[in-house]
Design a protein around this motif. Structure first.
Motif, PDB file in Angstrom:
ATOM      1  N   ARG A 112       0.864  -1.188   0.000  1.00 43.14           N
ATOM      2  CA  ARG A 112       0.000   0.000   0.000  1.00 43.14           C
ATOM      3  C   ARG A 112       0.893   1.228   0.000  1.00 43.14           C
ATOM      4  O   ARG A 112       2.017   1.190   0.501  1.00 43.14           O
ATOM      5  CB  ARG A 112      -0.917   0.039   1.226  1.00 43.14           C
ATOM      6  N   LEU A 113       0.340   2.318  -0.506  1.00 40.13           N
ATOM      7  CA  LEU A 113       1.092   3.564  -0.609  1.00 40.13           C
ATOM      8  C   LEU A 113       0.184   4.718  -0.216  1.00 40.13           C
ATOM      9  O   LEU A 113      -0.929   4.850  -0.752  1.00 40.13           O
ATOM     10  CB  LEU A 113       1.587   3.734  -2.047  1.00 40.13           C
ATOM     11  N   VAL A 114       0.642   5.532   0.735  1.00 44.44           N
ATOM     12  CA  VAL A 114      -0.097   6.732   1.139  1.00 44.44           C
ATOM     13  C   VAL A 114       0.792   7.939   0.882  1.00 44.44           C
ATOM     14  O   VAL A 114       1.910   8.016   1.401  1.00 44.44           O
ATOM     15  CB  VAL A 114      -0.505   6.687   2.627  1.00 44.44           C
TER      16      VAL A 114
ATOM     17  N   LEU B  90       4.251   4.713 -13.248  1.00 43.73           N
ATOM     18  CA  LEU B  90       3.317   4.602 -12.130  1.00 43.73           C
ATOM     19  C   LEU B  90       2.062   3.832 -12.531  1.00 43.73           C
ATOM     20  O   LEU B  90       1.342   3.322 -11.664  1.00 43.73           O
ATOM     21  CB  LEU B  90       2.951   5.987 -11.601  1.00 43.73           C
ATOM     22  N   GLY B  91       1.810   3.733 -13.823  1.00 46.69           N
ATOM     23  CA  GLY B  91       0.692   2.923 -14.296  1.00 46.69           C
ATOM     24  C   GLY B  91       0.896   1.438 -14.056  1.00 46.69           C
ATOM     25  O   GLY B  91      -0.051   0.650 -14.178  1.00 46.69           O
ATOM     26  N   GLN B  92       2.120   1.042 -13.710  1.00 46.65           N
ATOM     27  CA  GLN B  92       2.423  -0.358 -13.416  1.00 46.65           C
ATOM     28  C   GLN B  92       2.392  -0.654 -11.915  1.00 46.65           C
ATOM     29  O   GLN B  92       2.646  -1.784 -11.501  1.00 46.65           O
ATOM     30  CB  GLN B  92       3.801  -0.722 -13.990  1.00 46.65           C
ATOM     31  N   VAL B  93       2.096   0.352 -11.117  1.00 47.44           N
ATOM     32  CA  VAL B  93       1.999   0.162  -9.666  1.00 47.44           C
ATOM     33  C   VAL B  93       0.552  -0.232  -9.361  1.00 47.44           C
ATOM     34  O   VAL B  93      -0.349   0.609  -9.350  1.00 47.44           O
ATOM     35  CB  VAL B  93       2.391   1.439  -8.909  1.00 47.44           C
ATOM     36  N   LEU B  94       0.329  -1.507  -9.138  1.00 47.25           N
ATOM     37  CA  LEU B  94      -1.027  -2.024  -8.994  1.00 47.25           C
ATOM     38  C   LEU B  94      -1.537  -2.002  -7.560  1.00 47.25           C
ATOM     39  O   LEU B  94      -2.719  -2.251  -7.320  1.00 47.25           O
ATOM     40  CB  LEU B  94      -1.098  -3.451  -9.545  1.00 47.25           C
ATOM     41  N   ALA B  95      -0.674  -1.719  -6.608  1.00 43.89           N
ATOM     42  CA  ALA B  95      -1.086  -1.672  -5.207  1.00 43.89           C
ATOM     43  C   ALA B  95      -2.041  -0.499  -4.972  1.00 43.89           C
ATOM     44  O   ALA B  95      -2.008   0.508  -5.696  1.00 43.89           O
ATOM     45  CB  ALA B  95       0.136  -1.518  -4.311  1.00 43.89           C
ATOM     46  N   PRO B  96      -2.900  -0.597  -3.970  1.00 48.06           N
ATOM     47  CA  PRO B  96      -3.771   0.534  -3.622  1.00 48.06           C
ATOM     48  C   PRO B  96      -2.961   1.756  -3.205  1.00 48.06           C
ATOM     49  O   PRO B  96      -1.989   1.625  -2.461  1.00 48.06           O
ATOM     50  CB  PRO B  96      -4.607  -0.002  -2.450  1.00 48.06           C
ATOM     51  N   VAL B  97      -3.368   2.915  -3.681  1.00 45.48           N
ATOM     52  CA  VAL B  97      -2.665   4.171  -3.398  1.00 45.48           C
ATOM     53  C   VAL B  97      -3.675   5.195  -2.910  1.00 45.48           C
ATOM     54  O   VAL B  97      -4.710   5.422  -3.560  1.00 45.48           O
ATOM     55  CB  VAL B  97      -1.941   4.707  -4.651  1.00 45.48           C
ATOM     56  N   LEU B  98      -3.383   5.797  -1.780  1.00 47.54           N
ATOM     57  CA  LEU B  98      -4.213   6.882  -1.244  1.00 47.54           C
ATOM     58  C   LEU B  98      -3.413   8.172  -1.291  1.00 47.54           C
ATOM     59  O   LEU B  98      -2.310   8.245  -0.752  1.00 47.54           O
ATOM     60  CB  LEU B  98      -4.624   6.591   0.202  1.00 47.54           C
ATOM     61  N   VAL B  99      -3.973   9.188  -1.923  1.00 44.93           N
ATOM     62  CA  VAL B  99      -3.389  10.522  -1.932  1.00 44.93           C
ATOM     63  C   VAL B  99      -4.235  11.399  -1.015  1.00 44.93           C
ATOM     64  O   VAL B  99      -5.455  11.493  -1.195  1.00 44.93           O
ATOM     65  CB  VAL B  99      -3.357  11.107  -3.359  1.00 44.93           C
TER      66      VAL B  99
ATOM     67  N   ALA C 157      -9.389   9.051   7.374  1.00 44.52           N
ATOM     68  CA  ALA C 157      -9.028   8.700   5.998  1.00 44.52           C
ATOM     69  C   ALA C 157      -7.952   7.630   5.953  1.00 44.52           C
ATOM     70  O   ALA C 157      -8.073   6.633   5.232  1.00 44.52           O
ATOM     71  CB  ALA C 157      -8.566   9.946   5.254  1.00 44.52           C
ATOM     72  N   ILE C 158      -6.885   7.807   6.719  1.00 48.52           N
ATOM     73  CA  ILE C 158      -5.762   6.870   6.618  1.00 48.52           C
ATOM     74  C   ILE C 158      -6.081   5.534   7.285  1.00 48.52           C
ATOM     75  O   ILE C 158      -5.693   4.464   6.788  1.00 48.52           O
ATOM     76  CB  ILE C 158      -4.471   7.499   7.197  1.00 48.52           C
ATOM     77  N   ASP C 159      -6.841   5.562   8.379  1.00 45.25           N
ATOM     78  CA  ASP C 159      -7.211   4.312   9.032  1.00 45.25           C
ATOM     79  C   ASP C 159      -8.087   3.459   8.123  1.00 45.25           C
ATOM     80  O   ASP C 159      -7.889   2.248   8.003  1.00 45.25           O
ATOM     81  CB  ASP C 159      -7.948   4.577  10.346  1.00 45.25           C
ATOM     82  N   ALA C 160      -9.075   4.087   7.492  1.00 39.53           N
ATOM     83  CA  ALA C 160      -9.969   3.344   6.599  1.00 39.53           C
ATOM     84  C   ALA C 160      -9.190   2.705   5.460  1.00 39.53           C
ATOM     85  O   ALA C 160      -9.465   1.571   5.055  1.00 39.53           O
ATOM     86  CB  ALA C 160     -11.052   4.267   6.061  1.00 39.53           C
ATOM     87  N   PHE C 161      -8.203   3.429   4.947  1.00 39.67           N
ATOM     88  CA  PHE C 161      -7.415   2.914   3.826  1.00 39.67           C
ATOM     89  C   PHE C 161      -6.507   1.768   4.253  1.00 39.67           C
ATOM     90  O   PHE C 161      -6.433   0.730   3.585  1.00 39.67           O
ATOM     91  CB  PHE C 161      -6.582   4.044   3.221  1.00 39.67           C
ATOM     92  N   LEU C 162      -5.800   1.940   5.361  1.00 34.73           N
ATOM     93  CA  LEU C 162      -4.838   0.923   5.789  1.00 34.73           C
ATOM     94  C   LEU C 162      -5.518  -0.351   6.268  1.00 34.73           C
ATOM     95  O   LEU C 162      -4.911  -1.431   6.234  1.00 34.73           O
ATOM     96  CB  LEU C 162      -3.930   1.476   6.885  1.00 34.73           C
ATOM     97  N   GLU C 163      -6.754  -0.246   6.705  1.00 29.41           N
ATOM     98  CA  GLU C 163      -7.423  -1.412   7.283  1.00 29.41           C
ATOM     99  C   GLU C 163      -8.410  -2.084   6.339  1.00 29.41           C
ATOM    100  O   GLU C 163      -9.021  -3.087   6.704  1.00 29.41           O
ATOM    101  CB  GLU C 163      -8.114  -0.993   8.582  1.00 29.41           C
ATOM    102  N   GLN C 164      -8.567  -1.544   5.134  1.00 28.04           N
ATOM    103  CA  GLN C 164      -9.476  -2.198   4.198  1.00 28.04           C
ATOM    104  C   GLN C 164      -8.842  -3.494   3.671  1.00 28.04           C
ATOM    105  O   GLN C 164      -7.618  -3.646   3.690  1.00 28.04           O
ATOM    106  CB  GLN C 164      -9.810  -1.272   3.026  1.00 28.04           C
ATOM    107  N   PRO C 165      -9.646  -4.452   3.235  1.00 29.76           N
ATOM    108  CA  PRO C 165      -9.105  -5.721   2.727  1.00 29.76           C
ATOM    109  C   PRO C 165      -8.117  -5.479   1.594  1.00 29.76           C
ATOM    110  O   PRO C 165      -8.298  -4.567   0.769  1.00 29.76           O
ATOM    111  CB  PRO C 165     -10.346  -6.458   2.220  1.00 29.76           C
TER     112      PRO C 165
END
Length: 292
Positions: A121-123, A220-229, A276-284
């Motif tokens: 994951r990337l924030v 960056l189009g090859q980075v398939l992990a979830p990303v939160l900005v 915001a960050i908790d919801a993102f880091l803890e989602q499946p």
């Protein structure tokens, strides 16, 4: 303080922040400071994030307890991606969760571009985005809202003039002079936070000593992990529109805008930031499907 050996034999230091009794070891987070080259103490523990996650906070090259490299280019954000990869191995992690602020997002993005399969994951918190997107900045529109306030006008003037110095003390004095430009308000909380974390001028220069590849945005189009900005609605340093556009470069990117916040949302709006960050880091766990 814990340390590890990087690719060139250098000992690189990091803070290991975890609250007693927390389950943070289940999902450690590598937290990258911005500045560039600002001591990571200004991050604190991101509004209490260490109550849920173990925070690994590197002292980047030339910052804090980590010595400056013998070759300046090894201190660039592009080259320091190799340091983060060696940190991942040192920690025994298959993949990493990276959380980065401001100029630290350049390093996080450099790592994701070079080691995409190692990113879980990337924030990216209030990232500078002009070097990656074509979206015109609206920072000037946001700063116009502050016109008439002498404190903010003086800060914007200092920011526009740039540091008129060649030494660390002068560089840090300029950072303090321009500090109000990074916040939505300038009350006791913001004034206190602005004094935390010293900058290193040589490390700042090294950080930008190697330009990223021209095709970085495409990579960056090859980075398939979830990303939160995470964007500050009133961030006069990065603007809002380019930050939102950055999220669209990632197949699984999303943007959350924190109202009533400038460049430091965990300071000015801690509850909204944590939401915001908790919801993102803890989602499946999930990744975007491969393209093509």
């Amino acid at each position: 303080m814990p340390s590890y050996e990087s690719y060139d034999g250098s000992a690189l230091h990091y803070d290991d922040v975890r609250r007693k009794g927390s389950d943070g070891d289940k999902c450690p987070v590598i937290l990258l400071a911005g500045g560039a080259a600002r001591h990571p103490s200004y991050l604190g523990d991101l509004a209490g994030l260490s109550d849920r996650h173990r925070l690994i906070v590197p002292h980047l090259r030339g910052v804090g307890l980590t010595a400056a490299p013998d070759q300046e280019e090894r201190g660039s954000f592009w080259a320091q991606a190799d340091d983060i990869e060696h940190l991942r191995v040192h920690l025994g992690l298959d993949r990493v969760v990276l959380v980065a602020h401001s100029a630290g997002t350049r390093l996080a993005i450099a790592y994701a571009a070079q080691f995409a399969l190692r990113v879980a994951r990337l924030v990216l918190i209030t990232p500078p985005a002009a070097y990656l997107v074509d979206e015109p900045s609206d920072a000037h529109v946001l700063s116009e809202k502050r016109r008439g306030d002498s404190i903010f006008e003086a800060a914007f003037a200092a920011l526009e003039a740039g540091p008129q110095t060649i030494d660390d003390d002068g560089f840090n004095a300029w950072q303090q002079e321009s500090a109000p430009a990074g916040y939505f308000n300038w009350d006791a909380t913001e004034r206190s936070h602005a004094t935390i974390g010293r900058w290193s001028l040589p490390a700042t220069k090294a950080y930008f000593s190697v330009p990223p590849p021209r095709d970085l945005a495409e990579r960056l189009g090859q980075v398939l992990a979830p990303v939160l900005v995470i964007a500050g609605a009133e961030d006069c340093l990065t603007g809002l529109l380019p930050v939102a556009a950055l999220a669209r470069l990632f197949p699984a990117g999303e943007c959350v805008v924190i109202e009533g916040s400038g460049h430091y949302p965990w300071v000015e709006q801690p509850a909204a930031f944590r939401g915001a960050i908790d919801a993102f880091l803890e989602q499946p766990s999930k990744s975007a499907p491969p393209r093509g």
